[in-house]
Design a protein around this motif. Structure first.
Motif, PDB file in Angstrom:
ATOM      1  N   CYS A  56       0.242   3.303   3.571  1.00  0.00           N
ATOM      2  CA  CYS A  56       0.672   2.851   4.897  1.00  0.00           C
ATOM      3  C   CYS A  56       1.797   1.814   4.837  1.00  0.00           C
ATOM      4  O   CYS A  56       2.351   1.452   5.859  1.00  0.00           O
ATOM      5  N   ASN A 105      -5.435  -2.595   5.508  1.00  0.00           N
ATOM      6  CA  ASN A 105      -4.783  -2.040   6.679  1.00  0.00           C
ATOM      7  C   ASN A 105      -5.293  -0.637   6.997  1.00  0.00           C
ATOM      8  O   ASN A 105      -5.691  -0.353   8.124  1.00  0.00           O
ATOM      9  N   CYS A 106      -5.298   0.256   5.961  1.00  0.00           N
ATOM     10  CA  CYS A 106      -5.667   1.643   6.225  1.00  0.00           C
ATOM     11  C   CYS A 106      -6.929   2.071   5.495  1.00  0.00           C
ATOM     12  O   CYS A 106      -7.434   3.171   5.739  1.00  0.00           O
ATOM     13  N   CYS A 161      -7.125  -0.924   0.690  1.00  0.00           N
ATOM     14  CA  CYS A 161      -6.123  -1.507   1.567  1.00  0.00           C
ATOM     15  C   CYS A 161      -6.804  -2.061   2.823  1.00  0.00           C
ATOM     16  O   CYS A 161      -7.635  -1.386   3.432  1.00  0.00           O
ATOM     17  N   CYS A 166       0.848  -1.181   0.000  1.00  0.00           N
ATOM     18  CA  CYS A 166       0.000   0.000   0.000  1.00  0.00           C
ATOM     19  C   CYS A 166       0.892   1.242   0.000  1.00  0.00           C
ATOM     20  O   CYS A 166       1.770   1.372   0.847  1.00  0.00           O
TER      21      CYS A 166
HETATM   22 ZN   LIG Z   1      -2.783   0.996   3.470  1.00  0.00          ZN
END
Ligand SMILES: [Zn+2]
Length: 98
Positions: free
Chosen positions: A66, A87-88, A85, A63
């Motif tokens: 992040c 994650n973020c 993503c 990504c």
């Molecule tokens: Zn991310």
């Protein structure tokens, strides 16, 4: 600013995967037939190429916001459908020019 994943890097990973598949399923079996028992070296080579592709994917398929890992599948699908993503939550986009 809109950050994107480099298309060049993704193409390189794809090329390496295709190359190793061709070596395993086409060149390997043909090599034994034409040049004697050399296929094991070709399989070792293709394994090395696959590992190289995996290392590249680990480093490049990330990504841009992040730095979290992004699945190759998500990258390929991102052209047709918006992917985010895990994650973020930022959108995953490919930079066509880079
Ligand atoms: Zn991310």
């Amino acid at each position: 600013m809109n950050k994107k994943i480099s298309k060049k890097a993704i193409n390189k990973i794809l090329f390496l995967i295709i190359l190793s598949i061709v070596l395993i399923f086409v060149v390997g079996p043909m090599a034994d037939y034409f040049w004697g028992p050399v296929s094991k070296y070709i399989y070792i080579l293709s394994l090395a190429i696959l590992i190289w592709a995996a290392v590249l994917a680990q480093r490049k398929a990330r990504c841009p916001y992040c730095g979290g890992p992004v699945k190759l599948d998500d990258i390929f699908q991102s052209k047709k459908k918006a992917r985010y993503c895990q994650n973020c939550g930022k959108p995953i986009e490919i930079d066509e020019k880079n």
